[in-house]
Scaffold this motif. Structure first.
Motif, PDB file in Angstrom:
ATOM      1  N   LEU A  26       1.083   3.467 -14.586  1.00  0.00           N
ATOM      2  CA  LEU A  26       0.439   3.098 -13.326  1.00  0.00           C
ATOM      3  C   LEU A  26       1.332   2.086 -12.627  1.00  0.00           C
ATOM      4  CD1 LEU A  26      -3.238   2.679 -14.567  1.00  0.00           C
ATOM      5  CD2 LEU A  26      -2.258   4.600 -13.308  1.00  0.00           C
ATOM      6  N   LEU A  27       1.755   2.415 -11.416  1.00  0.00           N
ATOM      7  CA  LEU A  27       2.664   1.572 -10.649  1.00  0.00           C
ATOM      8  C   LEU A  27       1.944   1.066  -9.408  1.00  0.00           C
ATOM      9  CD1 LEU A  27       5.684   4.067 -10.649  1.00  0.00           C
ATOM     10  CD2 LEU A  27       5.092   2.405 -12.407  1.00  0.00           C
ATOM     11  N   THR A  28       2.025  -0.228  -9.147  1.00  0.00           N
ATOM     12  CA  THR A  28       1.415  -0.813  -7.961  1.00  0.00           C
ATOM     13  C   THR A  28       2.509  -1.433  -7.103  1.00  0.00           C
ATOM     14  OG1 THR A  28      -0.580  -1.320  -9.230  1.00  0.00           O
ATOM     15  CG2 THR A  28      -0.324  -2.439  -7.104  1.00  0.00           C
ATOM     16  N   SER A  29       2.547  -1.024  -5.840  1.00  0.00           N
ATOM     17  CA  SER A  29       3.600  -1.494  -4.936  1.00  0.00           C
ATOM     18  C   SER A  29       3.342  -2.925  -4.473  1.00  0.00           C
ATOM     19  CB  SER A  29       3.667  -0.589  -3.703  1.00  0.00           C
ATOM     20  OG  SER A  29       2.559  -0.839  -2.847  1.00  0.00           O
ATOM     21  N   ALA A  30       4.351  -3.484  -3.829  1.00  0.00           N
ATOM     22  CA  ALA A  30       4.191  -4.759  -3.142  1.00  0.00           C
ATOM     23  C   ALA A  30       3.231  -4.565  -1.975  1.00  0.00           C
ATOM     24  CB  ALA A  30       5.543  -5.248  -2.628  1.00  0.00           C
ATOM     25  N   LYS A  31       2.562  -5.637  -1.607  1.00  0.00           N
ATOM     26  CA  LYS A  31       1.640  -5.572  -0.467  1.00  0.00           C
ATOM     27  C   LYS A  31       2.440  -5.592   0.828  1.00  0.00           C
ATOM     28  CE  LYS A  31      -1.082  -9.110   0.289  1.00  0.00           C
ATOM     29  NZ  LYS A  31      -2.213 -10.063   0.317  1.00  0.00           N
ATOM     30  N   VAL A  32       2.032  -4.733   1.765  1.00  0.00           N
ATOM     31  CA  VAL A  32       2.645  -4.703   3.090  1.00  0.00           C
ATOM     32  C   VAL A  32       1.566  -5.014   4.120  1.00  0.00           C
ATOM     33  CG1 VAL A  32       4.411  -3.051   2.364  1.00  0.00           C
ATOM     34  CG2 VAL A  32       2.318  -2.216   3.443  1.00  0.00           C
ATOM     35  N   PRO A  33       1.977  -5.364   5.344  1.00  0.00           N
ATOM     36  CA  PRO A  33       0.995  -5.714   6.376  1.00  0.00           C
ATOM     37  C   PRO A  33       0.094  -4.528   6.733  1.00  0.00           C
ATOM     38  CG  PRO A  33       3.219  -6.339   7.043  1.00  0.00           C
ATOM     39  CD  PRO A  33       3.344  -5.506   5.804  1.00  0.00           C
ATOM     40  N   PRO A  34      -1.046  -4.846   7.351  1.00  0.00           N
ATOM     41  CA  PRO A  34      -1.906  -3.761   7.852  1.00  0.00           C
ATOM     42  C   PRO A  34      -1.102  -2.843   8.770  1.00  0.00           C
ATOM     43  CG  PRO A  34      -3.019  -5.856   8.061  1.00  0.00           C
ATOM     44  CD  PRO A  34      -1.604  -6.160   7.647  1.00  0.00           C
ATOM     45  N   PHE A  35      -1.581  -1.630   8.942  1.00  0.00           N
ATOM     46  CA  PHE A  35      -0.883  -0.610   9.736  1.00  0.00           C
ATOM     47  C   PHE A  35      -0.461  -1.095  11.108  1.00  0.00           C
ATOM     48  CE2 PHE A  35      -1.102   2.931  12.783  1.00  0.00           C
ATOM     49  CZ  PHE A  35      -0.023   3.643  12.330  1.00  0.00           C
ATOM     50  N   ASP A  36      -1.301  -1.843  11.788  1.00  0.00           N
ATOM     51  CA  ASP A  36      -1.020  -2.207  13.173  1.00  0.00           C
ATOM     52  C   ASP A  36      -0.243  -3.502  13.331  1.00  0.00           C
ATOM     53  OD1 ASP A  36      -4.340  -3.552  14.008  1.00  0.00           O
ATOM     54  OD2 ASP A  36      -3.033  -3.854  12.308  1.00  0.00           O
ATOM     55  N   GLN A  37       0.247  -4.081  12.235  1.00  0.00           N
ATOM     56  CA  GLN A  37       0.955  -5.351  12.341  1.00  0.00           C
ATOM     57  C   GLN A  37       2.252  -5.332  11.557  1.00  0.00           C
ATOM     58  OE1 GLN A  37      -1.405  -8.547  10.875  1.00  0.00           O
ATOM     59  NE2 GLN A  37      -3.236  -7.901  11.962  1.00  0.00           N
ATOM     60  N   GLY A  38       3.210  -6.050  12.050  1.00  0.00           N
ATOM     61  CA  GLY A  38       4.332  -6.475  11.244  1.00  0.00           C
ATOM     62  C   GLY A  38       5.473  -5.531  10.995  1.00  0.00           C
ATOM     63  N   PHE A  39       5.492  -4.332  11.533  1.00  0.00           N
ATOM     64  CA  PHE A  39       6.705  -3.551  11.339  1.00  0.00           C
ATOM     65  C   PHE A  39       7.018  -2.738  12.589  1.00  0.00           C
ATOM     66  CE2 PHE A  39       3.308  -1.926   8.648  1.00  0.00           C
ATOM     67  CZ  PHE A  39       3.074  -0.672   9.130  1.00  0.00           C
ATOM     68  N   PRO A  40       8.308  -2.505  12.801  1.00  0.00           N
ATOM     69  CA  PRO A  40       8.747  -1.846  14.024  1.00  0.00           C
ATOM     70  C   PRO A  40       8.324  -0.380  14.069  1.00  0.00           C
ATOM     71  CG  PRO A  40      10.591  -2.145  12.522  1.00  0.00           C
ATOM     72  CD  PRO A  40       9.411  -2.842  11.915  1.00  0.00           C
ATOM     73  N   SER A  41       8.214   0.116  15.266  1.00  0.00           N
ATOM     74  CA  SER A  41       7.902   1.544  15.421  1.00  0.00           C
ATOM     75  C   SER A  41       9.143   2.358  15.132  1.00  0.00           C
ATOM     76  CB  SER A  41       7.389   1.825  16.827  1.00  0.00           C
ATOM     77  OG  SER A  41       8.384   1.463  17.759  1.00  0.00           O
ATOM     78  N   ARG A  42       8.951   3.590  14.778  1.00  0.00           N
ATOM     79  CA  ARG A  42      10.084   4.470  14.459  1.00  0.00           C
ATOM     80  C   ARG A  42      10.433   5.299  15.666  1.00  0.00           C
ATOM     81  NH1 ARG A  42      10.012   6.745   8.510  1.00  0.00           N
ATOM     82  NH2 ARG A  42       9.857   4.804   7.465  1.00  0.00           N
ATOM     83  N   HIS A  51      10.045  -2.291 -12.815  1.00  0.00           N
ATOM     84  CA  HIS A  51       9.478  -3.640 -12.641  1.00  0.00           C
ATOM     85  C   HIS A  51      10.085  -4.347 -11.421  1.00  0.00           C
ATOM     86  CE1 HIS A  51       6.778  -4.337 -16.000  1.00  0.00           C
ATOM     87  NE2 HIS A  51       7.635  -3.750 -16.805  1.00  0.00           N
ATOM     88  N   ALA A  52      11.381  -4.148 -11.186  1.00  0.00           N
ATOM     89  CA  ALA A  52      12.041  -4.788 -10.053  1.00  0.00           C
ATOM     90  C   ALA A  52      11.566  -4.223  -8.713  1.00  0.00           C
ATOM     91  CB  ALA A  52      13.558  -4.639 -10.171  1.00  0.00           C
ATOM     92  N   CYS A  53      11.134  -2.965  -8.705  1.00  0.00           N
ATOM     93  CA  CYS A  53      10.750  -2.295  -7.460  1.00  0.00           C
ATOM     94  C   CYS A  53       9.257  -2.396  -7.145  1.00  0.00           C
ATOM     95  CB  CYS A  53      11.125  -0.816  -7.525  1.00  0.00           C
ATOM     96  SG  CYS A  53      12.899  -0.513  -7.511  1.00  0.00           S
ATOM     97  N   MET A  54       8.450  -2.659  -8.137  1.00  0.00           N
ATOM     98  CA  MET A  54       6.996  -2.640  -7.952  1.00  0.00           C
ATOM     99  C   MET A  54       6.403  -3.994  -8.328  1.00  0.00           C
ATOM    100  SD  MET A  54       6.609   0.466  -6.875  1.00  0.00           S
ATOM    101  CE  MET A  54       5.006   1.215  -7.086  1.00  0.00           C
ATOM    102  N   ASP A  55       5.211  -4.284  -7.806  1.00  0.00           N
ATOM    103  CA  ASP A  55       4.535  -5.532  -8.156  1.00  0.00           C
ATOM    104  C   ASP A  55       3.970  -5.506  -9.570  1.00  0.00           C
ATOM    105  OD1 ASP A  55       4.967  -7.210  -6.042  1.00  0.00           O
ATOM    106  OD2 ASP A  55       2.856  -7.368  -5.471  1.00  0.00           O
ATOM    107  N   ALA A  56       3.508  -4.335 -10.005  1.00  0.00           N
ATOM    108  CA  ALA A  56       2.911  -4.247 -11.338  1.00  0.00           C
ATOM    109  C   ALA A  56       3.163  -2.863 -11.922  1.00  0.00           C
ATOM    110  CB  ALA A  56       1.410  -4.513 -11.269  1.00  0.00           C
ATOM    111  N   ILE A  57       3.261  -2.828 -13.237  1.00  0.00           N
ATOM    112  CA  ILE A  57       3.378  -1.569 -13.964  1.00  0.00           C
ATOM    113  C   ILE A  57       2.553  -1.696 -15.235  1.00  0.00           C
ATOM    114  CG2 ILE A  57       5.563  -2.358 -14.915  1.00  0.00           C
ATOM    115  CD1 ILE A  57       6.325   0.510 -15.495  1.00  0.00           C
ATOM    116  N   GLU A  58       1.786  -0.668 -15.508  1.00  0.00           N
ATOM    117  CA  GLU A  58       1.017  -0.595 -16.752  1.00  0.00           C
ATOM    118  C   GLU A  58       1.363   0.728 -17.416  1.00  0.00           C
ATOM    119  OE1 GLU A  58      -3.226  -1.250 -16.329  1.00  0.00           O
ATOM    120  OE2 GLU A  58      -2.836  -2.331 -14.469  1.00  0.00           O
TER     121      GLU A  58
END
Length: 134
Positions: free
Chosen positions: A118-134, A100-107
């Motif tokens: 069923l585990l649902t993650s937190a929402k992250v930005p679209p692929f082309d926005q908001g996170f640094p390149s590796r 529960h602490a790691c995911m947004d929802a669990i059923e």
């Protein structure tokens, strides 16, 4: 993935999820949360399968999906089959609390064929926005 209900399967799940999420350019902090939650769900399935069952399997399926605003989530299903008997209804042990602490929802769905989480993650930005390149 179809895995033997064996503790050795845990390292396989963790490695495959890290690689898959990396290929999706998932933000590193959320990768850790998803990997920990999936590891815990698979651990629960492996630990709670009756020891007399030989050849029991745990099935794990996951997909990425986009929300209307472009945000992305991961949906993971962990199924332990008819032999998985997790905690009684209403009881949440430390494993479920961690998920529960790691995911947004669990059923948790209980059916004749067994248990599916069923585990649902937190929402992250679209692929082309908001996170640094590796």
């Amino acid at each position: 993935m179809v895995l033997m209900a064996d503790p050795v399967s845990l390292s396989v799940v963790r490695e495959r999820f890290r690689r898959w999420l990396g290929a999706l350019c998932w933000p590193p902090r959320e990768v850790d949360d998803i990997v920990m939650a999936v590891n815990e769900a698979v651990t629960s399935a492996v630990e709670h399968i009756h020891p007399s069952i030989i050849g029991a399997e745990v099935r794990v399926a996951a997909r990425q999906y986009a929300e209307p605003d472009g945000g992305r989530r991961i949906l993971v299903a962990v199924a332990g089959g008819e032999h998985w008997t997790p905690e009684p209804d209403g009881f949440e042990g430390p494993g479920l609390l961690m998920i529960h602490a790691c995911m947004d929802a669990i059923e948790v769905a209980r059916e004749d064929e067994g248990i599916t989480m069923l585990l649902t993650s937190a929402k992250v930005p679209p692929f082309d926005q908001g996170f640094p390149s590796r």
